[in-house]
Design a protein around this motif. Sequence first.
Motif, PDB file in Angstrom:
ATOM      1  N   CYS A  53       0.879  -1.312   0.071  1.00 52.50           N
ATOM      2  CA  CYS A  53       0.128   0.013   0.010  1.00 52.50           C
ATOM      3  C   CYS A  53       0.896   1.312   0.173  1.00 52.50           C
ATOM      4  CB  CYS A  53      -0.825   0.050   1.200  1.00 52.50           C
ATOM      5  SG  CYS A  53      -0.285   0.267   2.740  1.00 52.50           S
ATOM      6  N   HIS A 106       2.386   2.762   2.399  1.00 54.74           N
ATOM      7  CA  HIS A 106       2.452   3.605   3.677  1.00 54.74           C
ATOM      8  C   HIS A 106       3.693   3.126   4.448  1.00 54.74           C
ATOM      9  CE1 HIS A 106      -2.077   4.154   3.120  1.00 54.74           C
ATOM     10  NE2 HIS A 106      -1.799   5.224   3.049  1.00 54.74           N
ATOM     11  N   CYS A 137      -2.928  -2.552   7.868  1.00 56.82           N
ATOM     12  CA  CYS A 137      -2.286  -1.333   7.778  1.00 56.82           C
ATOM     13  C   CYS A 137      -3.143  -0.295   8.466  1.00 56.82           C
ATOM     14  CB  CYS A 137      -2.151  -0.735   6.425  1.00 56.82           C
ATOM     15  SG  CYS A 137      -1.517   0.966   6.284  1.00 56.82           S
ATOM     16  N   CYS A 166      -5.018   2.198   5.788  1.00 60.17           N
ATOM     17  CA  CYS A 166      -5.606   1.868   4.836  1.00 60.17           C
ATOM     18  C   CYS A 166      -6.495   0.350   4.897  1.00 60.17           C
ATOM     19  CB  CYS A 166      -5.237   1.898   3.508  1.00 60.17           C
ATOM     20  SG  CYS A 166      -3.748   0.691   3.220  1.00 60.17           S
ATOM     21  N   VAL A 187      -5.228  -2.485   4.628  1.00 62.69           N
ATOM     22  CA  VAL A 187      -4.906  -3.857   4.081  1.00 62.69           C
ATOM     23  C   VAL A 187      -4.456  -4.804   4.886  1.00 62.69           C
ATOM     24  CG1 VAL A 187      -2.466  -2.805   3.404  1.00 62.69           C
ATOM     25  CG2 VAL A 187      -3.647  -4.274   1.458  1.00 62.69           C
TER      26      VAL A 187
END
Lengths: 104, 104
Positions: free
Chosen positions: A39, A41, A58, A61, A63
């Motif tokens: 992602c 991040h 995460c 987000c 994921v």
Amino acid sequence: MPVSGCPLPVPLSPQDVDDLLRCGICFDYFSIAVIIPQCSHNYCSLCIRKFLSYKTQCPTCCVAVSESDLRNNRALDDLVKSFNSARRQLCQLALDAPAPPAPP
Amino acid sequence: MPVSGCPLPVPLSPQDVDDLLRCGICFDYFSIAVIIPQCSHNYCSLCIRKFLSYKTQCPTCCVAVSESDLRNNRALDDLVKSFNSARRQLCQLALDAPAPPAPP
Ligand SMILES: [Zn+2]
Ligand SMILES: [Zn+2]
Ligand SMILES: [Zn+2]
Ligand SMILES: [Zn+2]
């Protein structure tokens, strides 16, 4: 406007950079930045490892992430160092400057 | 020295940041930065993909890389944007300033 030809020394907008170099978990500057490759991040290594031991996703987000996915993002560590050293120099200049005259 | 309590707006040393935000292949600012997760080196997406079609290794540290290893490193794209917008603002200020008086 030919920005690329700008001859001026260029300070960065400190607030933006400050935001971009902070971990979304501890809100401090990245300390050993790691990226979640799926992602993009980034977090401090310790912050995200603690978080993942509790929830395997995460924090931004959601994921799915496992600890073995994490990879160092050393460019961010270098940028934090560069930011803090510029900060330190500027503060030292301010501290070394003669005090303004006291009001009468 | 309590740098964390520094009340000053803090410009970054532009040269350092400039270096850190440039691709090691084209030497321009990252354009769609991608990270090689196994070594933490970053390049423009297009630059490294072209390079990998010729040689399947990191151009900096020679670790073996295939195109499927590459991951976006969006924090670097954001930092490039932030850097360039601060740059543009500063140049605009300089251009808008009244010209210095011509020498007699
Ligand atoms: Zn953190
Ligand atoms: Zn995420
Ligand atoms: Zn490039
Ligand atoms: Zn490498």
